[in-house]
Scaffold this active site. Structure first.
Site, mmCIF file in Angstrom:
data_model
loop_
_atom_site.group_PDB
_atom_site.id
_atom_site.type_symbol
_atom_site.label_atom_id
_atom_site.label_comp_id
_atom_site.label_asym_id
_atom_site.label_seq_id
_atom_site.Cartn_x
_atom_site.Cartn_y
_atom_site.Cartn_z
ATOM 1 N N TYR A 1 -43.664 15.596 16.999
ATOM 2 C CA TYR A 1 -43.434 15.989 15.488
ATOM 3 C C TYR A 1 -44.779 15.282 15.035
ATOM 4 O O TYR A 1 -45.486 16.092 14.013
ATOM 5 C CB TYR A 1 -42.205 15.462 15.056
ATOM 6 N N LEU B 1 -13.191 13.355 -10.985
ATOM 7 C CA LEU B 1 -12.142 13.340 -10.374
ATOM 8 C C LEU B 1 -11.173 12.648 -10.672
ATOM 9 O O LEU B 1 -11.334 11.061 -11.214
ATOM 10 C CB LEU B 1 -12.442 13.156 -9.014
ATOM 11 N N ASN B 2 -9.772 12.922 -10.952
ATOM 12 C CA ASN B 2 -8.700 12.024 -11.319
ATOM 13 C C ASN B 2 -8.489 11.033 -9.700
ATOM 14 O O ASN B 2 -8.758 11.647 -8.827
ATOM 15 C CB ASN B 2 -7.520 12.679 -11.553
ATOM 16 N N LYS C 1 -14.876 11.120 0.779
ATOM 17 C CA LYS C 1 -15.509 10.855 -0.530
ATOM 18 C C LYS C 1 -16.776 9.871 -0.338
ATOM 19 O O LYS C 1 -16.810 8.782 -0.164
ATOM 20 C CB LYS C 1 -14.535 10.053 -1.520
ATOM 21 N N ARG D 1 -26.019 13.692 -12.647
ATOM 22 C CA ARG D 1 -24.860 14.102 -13.182
ATOM 23 C C ARG D 1 -24.681 13.791 -14.742
ATOM 24 O O ARG D 1 -24.460 14.521 -15.693
ATOM 25 C CB ARG D 1 -23.487 13.534 -12.489
ATOM 26 N N GLU E 1 -23.637 14.839 -3.171
ATOM 27 C CA GLU E 1 -23.783 13.634 -3.220
ATOM 28 C C GLU E 1 -25.294 13.248 -2.641
ATOM 29 O O GLU E 1 -25.423 13.517 -1.265
ATOM 30 C CB GLU E 1 -22.768 12.724 -2.533
ATOM 31 N N LYS F 1 -8.413 6.607 -3.445
ATOM 32 C CA LYS F 1 -9.431 5.530 -3.332
ATOM 33 C C LYS F 1 -8.736 4.765 -2.245
ATOM 34 O O LYS F 1 -7.552 4.318 -2.457
ATOM 35 C CB LYS F 1 -9.510 4.881 -4.474
#
Ligand SMILES: NC(=O)c1cc2c(=O)c3cc(F)ccc3oc2nc1N
Length: 327
Positions: free
Chosen positions: A37, A84-85, A115, A136, A170, A310
């Site tokens: 490469y 998110l809750n 997550k 965000r 993310e 979580k």
């Protein structure tokens, strides 16, 4: 060689190196050696130096950054990015599932995803070309970090289809890169980062994009702002479409049909967490059918069709283990 032939040679080399980079950074499956490469890359550098007119924005040589920004402009999110809750126990997941079933009048399947503990980003494409990247922020207004995100190798500059779409996901720093960065900073007498998430945030907020380019950031994309451009009916199908477009998608996802199946997935990845090359802080559970997501909608701050489980903080587990030991 004629100008036409030189142009074709340079464009072909840019496309070929992008294909190799896609295999390496997005598929985690290199198809040529690093040495091979680098040899081709140096050949392209020389050709672009001799014929700068043929440097295209999507050339792999443009990934190394070099723009020094005065600051970050605001980036308005036409479609807000919600949060998110959270849930912290199986009982809370049972309550979530019952609420979903009550609202819909029937049971549903869920897409479960790791997550990723990184920074939420939004990527905008017009006719298949990357045009804007943003943080965000507060969900409605973020920071325009397009130039920084151009240096993140797993973010495609050109999609496999010439569609206009906004995707969200993310941006994270792999654990190994985080350790190496902190070792270097320690040696240089600089302050170290507390965790990979902070290191990723600090790296994306660099005004000198050459520094961002050296931080080995990566991404996992997980949703689109609106599903219009993709003809898909489930979250699972949406992820497969995003992968086909050229995005890096996390492979450890699973469609579950009950809270027990969700809980088995949670326990499996709580076990595997320390062996993953990136930090996760839990699991995201989403109603899989997109039409049912629309039916459930959003509260002021969060979707009714998703919840984040979580993991308990690790240090707490250590303390409990110590107490048992002393008894
Ligand atoms: N950190 C993550 O790995 C992750 C985060 C979110 C969200 O924040 C998120 C927020 C929404 F309003 C809706 C869906 C979401 O899906 C998500 N899926 C993920 N895999």
């Amino acid at each position: 060689m004629s100008d036409r032939a030189i142009e074709e040679k340079i464009y072909a080399l840019q496309d070929q190196l992008n294909e190799y980079a896609h295999a390496y950074y997005v598929k985690d499956a290199p198809i040529i050696t690093d040495a091979e490469y680098d040899r081709l890359y140096q050949e392209l550098i020389q050709l672009e130096k001799d014929y700068p007119a043929y440097i295209r924005s999507q050339s792999p040589t443009q990934r190394v950054g070099g723009v020094v920004l005065a600051g970050f402009e605001k980036a308005v999110h036409e479609i807000p990015l919600y949060s998110l809750n959270d849930a912290f126990s199986k009982e809370e997941l049972i309550v979530f599932d019952q609420r979903v079933q009550k609202a819909l009048g029937h049971s549903v399947s869920y897409e479960c995803e790791l997550k990723i503990d990184g920074l939420s980003i939004s990527l905008k494409y017009e006719n298949g070309q990357f045009v804007r990247g943003a943080t965000r922020g507060d969900g409605s207004v973020g920071e325009n970090i397009t130039e920084n995100l151009k240096t993140v190798r797993s973010i495609p500059m050109t999609l496999a289809e010439p569609i206009s779409i906004e995707v969200r996901g993310e941006c994270y720093m792999p654990k190994q890169s985080f350790q190496q960065l902190n070792e270097k900073r320690e040696e240089a007498g600089l302050e170290t980062f507390a965790n990979p998430r902070n290191a990723a945030a600090g790296s994306l907020r660099q005004l000198d994009t050459k520094i961002t380019a050296q931080r080995n950031l990566s991404t996992f994309l997980y949703t689109v702002a609106e599903f219009g451009p993709l003809e898909v009916s489930t979250q699972e199908a949406a992820l497969q479409s995003l992968e086909a477009l050229g995005f890096k998608i996390n492979p450890h996802r699973r469609v579950c049909h009950s809270v027990d199946e969700i809980w088995a997935y949670i326990e499996e990845y709580h076990e595997k967490r320390s062996s993953l090359p990136y930090e996760i802080d839990g699991i995201v559970i989403k109603v899989n059918q997109l039409a049912l997501q629309d039916e459930l909608g959003f509260t002021v701050k969060a979707p009714r069709w998703a919840i984040a489980y979580k993991f308990p903080p690790e240090e707490a587990e250590t303390i409990i283990r110590d107490i048992e030991w002393t008894v």
